[in-house]
Design an enzyme around this catalytic site. Structure first.
Site, PDB file in Angstrom:
ATOM      1  N   TRP A  17       3.042  -5.232  -3.635  1.00 47.55           N
ATOM      2  CA  TRP A  17       2.208  -4.053  -3.887  1.00 47.55           C
ATOM      3  C   TRP A  17       1.233  -4.315  -5.029  1.00 47.55           C
ATOM      4  O   TRP A  17       0.090  -3.856  -4.997  1.00 47.55           O
ATOM      5  CB  TRP A  17       3.091  -2.849  -4.225  1.00 47.55           C
ATOM      6  CG  TRP A  17       2.331  -1.579  -4.431  1.00 47.55           C
ATOM      7  CD1 TRP A  17       1.998  -0.655  -3.474  1.00 47.55           C
ATOM      8  CD2 TRP A  17       1.768  -1.085  -5.657  1.00 47.55           C
ATOM      9  NE1 TRP A  17       1.283   0.377  -4.024  1.00 47.55           N
ATOM     10  CE2 TRP A  17       1.124   0.143  -5.377  1.00 47.55           C
ATOM     11  CE3 TRP A  17       1.746  -1.555  -6.964  1.00 47.55           C
ATOM     12  CZ2 TRP A  17       0.473   0.886  -6.343  1.00 47.55           C
ATOM     13  CZ3 TRP A  17       1.101  -0.816  -7.939  1.00 47.55           C
ATOM     14  CH2 TRP A  17       0.468   0.397  -7.627  1.00 47.55           C
ATOM     15  N   HIS A  18       1.675  -5.072  -6.026  1.00 44.28           N
ATOM     16  CA  HIS A  18       0.824  -5.322  -7.187  1.00 44.28           C
ATOM     17  C   HIS A  18      -0.321  -6.285  -6.886  1.00 44.28           C
ATOM     18  O   HIS A  18      -1.323  -6.294  -7.613  1.00 44.28           O
ATOM     19  CB  HIS A  18       1.661  -5.865  -8.342  1.00 44.28           C
ATOM     20  CG  HIS A  18       2.456  -4.810  -9.053  1.00 44.28           C
ATOM     21  ND1 HIS A  18       3.690  -4.383  -8.599  1.00 44.28           N
ATOM     22  CD2 HIS A  18       2.186  -4.074 -10.162  1.00 44.28           C
ATOM     23  CE1 HIS A  18       4.153  -3.442  -9.413  1.00 44.28           C
ATOM     24  NE2 HIS A  18       3.260  -3.223 -10.353  1.00 44.28           N
ATOM     25  N   GLY A  19      -0.204  -7.075  -5.849  1.00 43.49           N
ATOM     26  CA  GLY A  19      -1.305  -7.962  -5.513  1.00 43.49           C
ATOM     27  C   GLY A  19      -0.924  -8.973  -4.449  1.00 43.49           C
ATOM     28  O   GLY A  19       0.258  -9.313  -4.281  1.00 43.49           O
TER      29      GLY A  19
END
Length: 436
Positions: A335-337
């Site tokens: 989700w963060h990247g």
């Protein structure tokens, strides 16, 4: 094969455009668009101007996400006597929204990763990749839209028939691009009631915005300048400087992210809305589990409620609990990247949480954090060090660089005072003083 290209200019909170935008919207909201429905309409218009300032073409995307989730809520409500159909409607909305997110954020990442994996076994593959812009805030508003339809399906909230108030809920500009990720159970009812100007609430909002601007522009941006300047030359830096880089990045990411959250929460209060707290002094945690109850609270509780609990949560045996933790944190990393460093960072924290679980270490403290004894100081210090190690993985451009960075921490010379600018030392002192 191509990478995602960057978008245009954002209307950032610390930009001149936002400095003009905010007072104009504020004046229109309270003095021209009086009443709940006109104010909700203005919020939709203002939010779409805010988002479209970056790239107007992606207004179609957020509108599509909003419309699909709005319709899913209505169809779920209309089929109360058919739970099986409700389940399929909810599942369809989840698939549609995650597919949009996957195409724009993850398609190139997985295509290139698969090609690299096949090349290891002697197969040459050149998958078609997309020359697309990663839409700003897509992960935030997608999760916000998903939580609405899931909560309607679970009966936690009634579906709304007012499309304007729903679009306002999804696109609310203070928290649109960087959170907090609000739940429909908290934010949507606030669009459904009349709001009146509260001077004390507005003053409190301005105070929180100023504190957020200080953290973002004074602390985070100055830390970022030093970290970015010296990260490229980490191989030649002494151990102490490498550790200082990790500490400064920990302060940078905290003050940047929590600063934006403070600005968002304060800005929302100017318009009569209460957003949930997103950070609660995470670097004063006594354990990694406590750290994640204090850091990016809106995201960690989202994963807890919509992934961890459906997997069985803590109601399973110990090994299934650990399995659930690893699944959640692998997803959290992605989700963060779209980079394997983020996945590695997520799995690193999953491993730490598993250790706490295996050793049955109590992390649900009843007493507040105090640094008046050796045990508390040791616990807070150890947790901070473990978090900094994770942030170094998070900051690295590749897993190879992260491994090489840690190798140099243990092999480079201990200290070189000339390599540590006074500015960095002053920043550490300033952050420590302000956070206490």
């Amino acid at each position: 094969m191509s990478n995602q290209v960057q978008g245009g200019l954002d209307m950032l909170f610390n930009s001149f455009e936002f400095l003009v935008f905010l007072p104009v919207v504020f004046a229109l909201y309270w003095f021209v668009f009086k009443g709940r429905k006109p104010q909700n309409l203005l919020i939709v218009i203002a939010s779409y101007v805010f988002y479209g300032w970056w790239d107007w073409k992606f207004l179609y995307l957020i509108a599509f996400t909003s419309f699909c989730s709005f319709l899913s809520g209505k169809f779920i409500a209309k089929n109360e006597d058919n739970p099986k159909k409700q389940k399929w409607i909810s599942a369809a909305n989840i698939i549609v929204n995650l597919s949009v997110l996957g195409v724009f954020k993850y398609y190139n990442f997985f295509a290139e990763s698969l090609a690299n994996l096949l090349s290891v076994f002697g197969f040459q593959a050149d998958f078609v990749t997309l020359n697309v812009i990663l839409p700003v805030g897509i992960s935030f508003y997608t999760f916000q839209a998903l939580s609405y339809s899931i909560d309607v399906y679970k009966g936690k909230i009634k579906a709304t028939d007012d499309i304007v108030e729903f679009f306002a809920y999804i696109s609310f500009f203070p928290q649109l691009v960087a959170g907090p990720i609000e739940r429909a159970t908290n934010l949507l009812p606030q669009f459904q009631k009349d709001r009146s100007f509260d001077y004390a609430k507005a003053v409190d909002g301005m105070r929180q915005m100023l504190w957020g601007f200080f953290k973002k522009m004074v602390v985070a941006d100055n830390c970022a300048t030093f970290v970015n300047q010296h990260w490229a030359e980490y191989q030649s830096l002494p151990m102490v400087t490498l550790m200082l880089l990790g500490v400064l990045f920990a302060f940078q990411i905290y003050c940047d992210f929590s600063g934006y959250s403070d600005i968002a929460i304060g800005c929302a209060r100017l318009f009569g809305f209460d957003l949930k707290q997103n950070f609660n002094f995470p670097y004063f945690s006594r354990s990694i589990p406590e750290f994640w109850r204090r850091w990016h609270i809106s995201l960690t509780t989202w994963f807890r409620d919509y992934i961890y609990f459906p997997l069985g949560g803590s109601r399973c045996n110990k090994w299934k609990i650990i399995r659930n933790v690893f699944i959640v944190w692998a997803v959290s990393g992605l989700w963060h990247g779209a980079n394997w460093t983020f996945v590695c960072w997520g799995l690193y924290h999953a491993a730490l949480l598993a250790v706490y679980n295996i050793l049955s270490i109590n992390t649900k403290y009843k007493e507040p954090v105090t640094l008046n004894n050796v045990k508390s100081i040791f616990q807070v210090g150890l947790t901070f060090v473990l978090a900094v190690i994770g942030w170094i993985i998070f900051r690295a451009e590749s897993i190879g660089q992260a491994v090489d960075y840690f190798r140099h921490v243990f092999t480079n010379k201990l200290f070189d005072f000339e390599s540590v600018p006074k500015k960095a030392l002053l920043l550490c002192g300033l952050v420590e003083k302000r956070m206490c």
